[in-house]
Scaffold this motif. Structure first.
Motif, short mmCIF file in Angstrom:
data_model
loop_
_atom_site.label_atom_id
_atom_site.label_comp_id
_atom_site.label_asym_id
_atom_site.label_seq_id
_atom_site.Cartn_x
_atom_site.Cartn_y
_atom_site.Cartn_z
N ILE A 1 0.80 -1.22 0.00
CA ILE A 1 0.00 0.00 0.00
C ILE A 1 0.84 1.28 0.00
N THR A 2 2.14 1.15 0.30
CA THR A 2 2.98 2.34 0.23
C THR A 2 4.04 2.24 -0.88
N SER B 1 7.29 10.39 -2.60
CA SER B 1 7.18 10.25 -1.14
C SER B 1 5.85 10.81 -0.67
N ARG B 2 4.82 10.19 -1.13
CA ARG B 2 3.47 10.62 -0.77
C ARG B 2 2.62 9.37 -0.59
N PRO B 3 1.46 9.54 0.06
CA PRO B 3 0.53 8.41 0.08
C PRO B 3 0.23 7.95 -1.35
#
Lengths: 186, 436, 311
Positions: free
Chosen positions: B278-279, B323-325
């Protein structure tokens, strides 16, 4: 229970029985009866001690004094210094302590920090008229201005020693031992 | 002059896959023959100094041609520019790259086409060819001046990054492009079906609560464009095919004689949606990673020729953007520097596909279909050439990547099998993984 | 039982032991919550920061109250976001909060996976207060706590979750958590809101509520986002309500004194009728109280000790 090397037996089963019986008598005597009394055992070994005191009082006074259980985990002042925080258990005091005489019961009185936490925990439950403290063993080395109202056995110790109270209900043994802390346990 | 001794030559353009000696002189392949003595070589050098390379245990093949890269210049030079992108290309074994048109501004005029081409020439690493948009401003409505843009150097037309939703516009594009003989490259993605989707719609997307893109978002447009190409007789190229249904549709269309080629990206051959955490924004890519079954279909399609080409879809993004959801990170994998190695390690070594087929699909076919120089090491051909060492292993780390982007799923992992020497027109541009 | 989790991100990857330990701790916390004096010194000097990228008065208040009862200081940062790409990134916001020496960050965010994203980059502990359509672990834990309080051990019980399952983090977390406790979970909704790929959650699925109800010990209605009608996911509230609304008559089909749960806020007359919402079977207010107890338990378990043990 902490680990150490056996030094001596302080009390055997009879000794414990006599000490608790005496405390039960003193509680009734000091409070001039059982009116307004509430016994509160501090987890864990304070609980069976409180149950026994309740039973002795019932035997010679014919009155079943209300009994509660106090878990002081959330009131400990060392939570931020111990590694893994202890499991919290329920506090269960079946009657209101408002205006009552609460007798806190524990196995050993040492630094006084547990008693301090128990006092705070009790106060958060209501406003008793007075709070007293009963312990099976007072081993000294107080770090707070706290003293017990009822003591089964005064036992001068060194800080290197461990007082191990073992009760049938919890430990399947019945005695009070003095142990020497193992060096590697320091 | 270069003398590559005892090297395994893979050149599908002349059906060659065997140990040979290779001579390169004056920017061209001079000769490939079974073995040469020093005397023979020095005669052929005609007094020129000879650089000898021991090719034992290594491969040499025509430089790879990547028909699908995003170089981000002009407009998004924080992600990549033509210089850094073309350096990354030669580090990864690509001697020719095609630059997609969805820059800022988009490449929809001759002036912009020429800008990209000149920047590529100035950089002087891989050959950089511009792809022009199909429609003005990539708005999907009015066609660009295709003939004029071809004169400026455009080698194909594509609104890649965006689908041409209007079927009539797509049909007209296929018709009009006949004037140029150039390909229309379709980014097959139905906008409404894809919606705000973040990954392939399926059990994994449902489990993670990430909005899904159904496989049909691609396949319905593949079907549409194949029919339009068939009807118009236009020349169609399908970018980044990722579903079983698309492979089936292309196979059927080819059987009917439709003028179509298709490409697949290495990541769709290596990864699938169930591997996505999920990341894991470094695996967030469009079209999204498909199912395990899709991956098998794509490998099969590449083997049997239904899918003609490999292409990276090199899509550089900044560290901050990735580097974000998951839902907020942009789509894309920067892959020029790792793609060949990843394909070698994950597909060739396990025997899923032959290295000969890889070179055919990544060099020979792109050159022929797009009408580009390269794709062959026949005598007299420009020496766009790669020496590949299957034993060379490397940790993929920011310090050694020459692309501005680090958005690769192989970051901090070790890959084995890399190009260790790369020549563009006989000039050595990369040696031992260092871009010269 | 050694508590070793740094963060509470979801129930999918939580062990049964951890779930039981949380429920046990919450029971103690509920007793404290019911006292006249609701204040403990336990977390004196600890700071808890609520970071909410979505409006949610009830969840935020519940966390704040839980932290305050335990003696922690709380701060709330509400970040109104019309578009995710505007303003400071979550990454930078997170680093700022860390620099302010927060001990625990509670995050509500519209993107699935945002809580794990945050936990991966932060030293302070993180509790997921709802990440997109992914998980809402504290809601599921309070639901489970409420069920267990009423029904006893849940092993073998039947729970029906009805509504917009596809977009529901509450449904996902409940499905994971309840399965682990041996509950038979059935998801119910129209095919557009309960598509086939939801089978990956590993529970029963049906589009027929009436058929799913017999034998249900618990019926949980999910909140329907009314704007989904505009995206064509269901044709009208009227038809939705007829097929999937909880009414007194329909509830009788369970053949039991089933309990009714709803994560709130309710659309009365849509997914739940007034008489069910206000009826004796509905434990919706209990859910709110238990929510504070669950959150107290989690906050205590995460920052009650000194060392934040990383699993």
């Amino acid at each position: 229970m902490e680990v150490g090397t056996f030094k001596s037996k302080i009390l055997d089963a009879d000794g414990i029985r006599r000490a608790i019986t005496r405390i039960a008598h003193e509680i009734v005597e000091k409070n001039k009866g059982t009116n307004k009394l509430v016994l509160v055992g501090i987890r864990r070994r304070g609980v069976p001690l409180a149950e026994r005191i309740q039973q002795y009082i019932e035997e010679f006074e014919g009155v079943k004094v209300p009994l509660g259980i106090l878990d002081i985990t959330l009131y400990r002042d060392d939570l931020s210094t111990i590694d893994i925080h202890p499991v919290v258990h329920e506090t269960d005091i079946p009657v209101s302590i408002e205006g009552k005489t609460v007798v806190l019961i524990d196995d050993v009185l040492y630094t006084g920090r547990t008693a301090r936490a128990a006092l705070d925990a009790t106060m958060d439950l209501g406003r008793p008229e007075r709070i007293q403290l009963a312990v099976l063993v007072d081993r000294g080395h107080r770090e707070l201005p706290i003293r017990a109202d009822y003591v089964g056995k005064n036992l001068p110790t060194s800080r290197r020693e461990i007082v191990a109270v073992r009760l049938q209900e919890v430990d399947a043994e019945e005695d009070v031992l003095l142990l020497e802390r193992d060096d590697d346990m320091k | 002059m270069w003398w590559l001794k005892d090297v395994w030559v893979i050149d599908p353009s002349q059906k060659l896959s065997a140990p040979r000696d290779v001579l390169v002189k004056g920017g061209q392949v001079l000769e490939i023959s079974s073995s040469m003595t020093e005397e023979e070589v020095s005669v052929k050098a005609q007094g020129e100094a000879v650089d000898t390379v021991d090719g034992k245990g290594k491969f040499v093949f025509p430089g790879l041609i990547d028909v699908h890269t995003h170089l981000r210049e002009p407009g998004q030079e924080d992600k990549e520019d033509i210089l850094s992108g073309s350096r990354a290309a030669v580090r990864g074994g690509f001697t020719t790259i095609l630059a997609m048109a969805n820059t800022q501004p988009v490449i929809d005029s001759r002036a912009l086409v020429e800008y990209v081409r000149m920047q590529g020439d100035r950089a002087g690493f891989a050959h950089v060819h511009p792809i022009g948009t199909v429609t003005k401003g990539m708005q999907g409505t009015e066609l660009v001046e295709m003939a004029t843009m071809k004169e400026g150097g455009a080698v194909a037309f594509s609104d890649d990054g965006k689908n041409i939703q209007n079927a009539e516009v797509m049909r007209l594009a296929l018709e009009y492009a006949k004037l140029t003989g150039l390909l229309i490259i379709s980014h097959c993605e139905d906008k409404d079906l894809a919606g705000e989707g973040q990954m392939r719609r399926g059990v994994s997307s449902a489990r993670m609560g990430l909005k899904g893109i159904p496989a049909s978002a691609e396949s319905v447009i593949v079907a549409r464009d194949l029919m339009l190409a068939e009807e118009t007789g236009g020349r169609l190229h399908l970018a980044h095919i990722s579903t079983t249904e698309s492979v089936d549709l292309i196979r059927q269309a080819k059987a009917r004689g439709v003028n179509v080629t298709a490409e697949v990206n290495p990541h769709h051959l290596i990864f699938c949606d169930e591997q996505l955490g999920i990341t894991d924004t470094f695996l967030k890519v469009n079209p999204p990673l498909g199912s395990r079954a899709d991956r098998e279909s794509l490998i099969e399609g590449l083997r049997d020729g239904t899918i003609d080409m490999l292409a990276t879809d090199h899509a550089p993004h900044t560290q901050a953007e990735k580097s974000r959801p998951f839902a907020e990170a942009p789509f894309g994998i920067a892959s020029l520097e790792t793609a060949l190695s990843a394909v070698w390690e994950n597909l060739v070594v396990p025997g899923r596909i032959s290295m000969d087929r890889v070179i055919e699909a990544w060099s020979v076919t792109p050159a022929l279909r797009f009408g580009l120089q390269g794709g062959s090491l026949v005598a007299g051909a420009p020496a766009d050439m790669v020496l590949f060492d299957p034993d060379f292993s490397e940790v993929i780390e920011p310090a050694t990547l020459v692309s501005k982007a680090r958005n690769t799923p192989f970051l901090n992992k070790t890959l084995q099998g890399f190009p260790v020497m790369v020549w563009v027109e006989g000039r050595l541009v990369q040696r031992n993984r260092i871009v010269l | 039982m050694k508590w070793q989790r740094k963060d509470i991100l979801g129930l999918e990857d939580m062990s049964v032991e951890d779930i039981r330990h949380i429920l046990h701790t919450a029971k103690v916390m509920k007793e404290i919550l019911m006292r006249p004096i609701k204040k403990l010194p336990t977390l004196k000097g600890k700071s808890v920061v609520n970071v909410f990228y979505e409006a949610s008065t009830r969840t935020r208040t519940s966390f704040e109250m839980a932290a305050k009862v335990l003696g922690a200081d709380t701060t709330s940062i509400a970040i109104a976001q019309s578009s995710v790409s505007k303003g400071e990134s979550l990454y930078d916001t997170a680093k700022t909060i860390q620099a302010m020496r927060a001990d625990l960050v509670i995050l509500r965010h519209p993107s699935s996976g945002s809580a794990k994203f945050l936990a991966d980059i932060l030293d302070p502990n993180v509790i997921n207060a709802g990440d997109g359509q992914h998980e809402h672990p504290t809601q599921a834990l309070l639901d489970i706590f409420t069920m267990e309080e009423k029904l006893g051990p849940l092993d073998g019980k039947n729970v029906v979750i009805v509504g917009d399952v596809l977009h529901s983090r509450v449904a996902r977390s409940n499905a994971w958590g309840l399965q682990k406790l041996g509950v038979n979970v059935t998801l119910v909704g129209p095919p557009t809101l309960l598509p086939i790929e939801m089978e990956g959650l590993g529970v029963k699925m049906t589009h027929d509520l009436n058929g799913a109800l017999p034998g249900a010990d618990v019926v949980m209605a999910l909140r329907l986002q009314l704007e989904r009608q505009k995206s064509g996911l269901f044709p009208s509230l009227r038809e939705y309500s007829q097929l999937y609304g909880l009414t007194t008559d329909r509830l009788k089909k369970t053949g039991k004194e089933s309990i009714v749960l709803h994560p709130g806020p309710m659309n009365r007359g849509v997914e739940i009728s007034d008489d069910v919402a206000d009826g004796v079977q509905a434990l919706i207010e209990k859910q709110v109280t238990n929510g504070v107890a669950i959150r107290m338990a989690l906050i205590y378990l995460l920052i009650g000790g000194s060392s934040n043990v990383v699993a």
